[in-house]
Write an enzyme that holds these catalytic residues in place. Sequence first.
Site, PDB file in Angstrom:
ATOM      1  N   HIS A   1      90.269  23.287  47.673  1.00  0.00           N
ATOM      2  CA  HIS A   1      91.278  23.111  46.629  1.00  0.00           C
ATOM      3  C   HIS A   1      92.657  23.190  47.249  1.00  0.00           C
ATOM      4  CE1 HIS A   1      91.374  27.529  46.724  1.00  0.00           C
ATOM      5  NE2 HIS A   1      90.080  27.500  46.498  1.00  0.00           N
TER       6      HIS A   1
ATOM      7  N   LYS B   1      75.926  13.811  40.912  1.00  0.00           N
ATOM      8  CA  LYS B   1      76.249  12.449  41.358  1.00  0.00           C
ATOM      9  C   LYS B   1      75.429  12.068  42.580  1.00  0.00           C
ATOM     10  CE  LYS B   1      80.887  12.436  39.433  1.00  0.00           C
ATOM     11  NZ  LYS B   1      82.337  12.427  39.707  1.00  0.00           N
TER      12      LYS B   1
END
Length: 118
Positions: A102, A54
């Site tokens: 995470h 991206k």
Amino acid sequence: MVGIDIVQISRISGLREKFGEKFLRRVFCDDEIALIKSDETLAGFFAAKEAFSKALGTGIGSECGFLDIKIAKTPKGAPFFEISSNLKTKFNIKNSALSISHDGNFAIAAVILEIGDI
């Protein structure tokens, strides 16, 4: 250039459960697979590669494949990219930075790429 990706850990671990070694080998090289000790790490590495693509503005595809981007770790455990020479040259990548995290059911990765004049 900046790229960010977030994935649900269970979705990525589900891909590994469904497709096994075939999934791992499509996305990661042997050195990366050796670093993956948990579903959280698996999802974080996946998110990192998506975030990288991206940042390039290409997404994963013909211009930037999963295996063009390798994730390694410093002696202190910080992740970083080893980028194929083809990709470095094609996009004039001078430097990169990677952060993976995470929590709960999600893994997230942020990437910064320093691109020279093209």
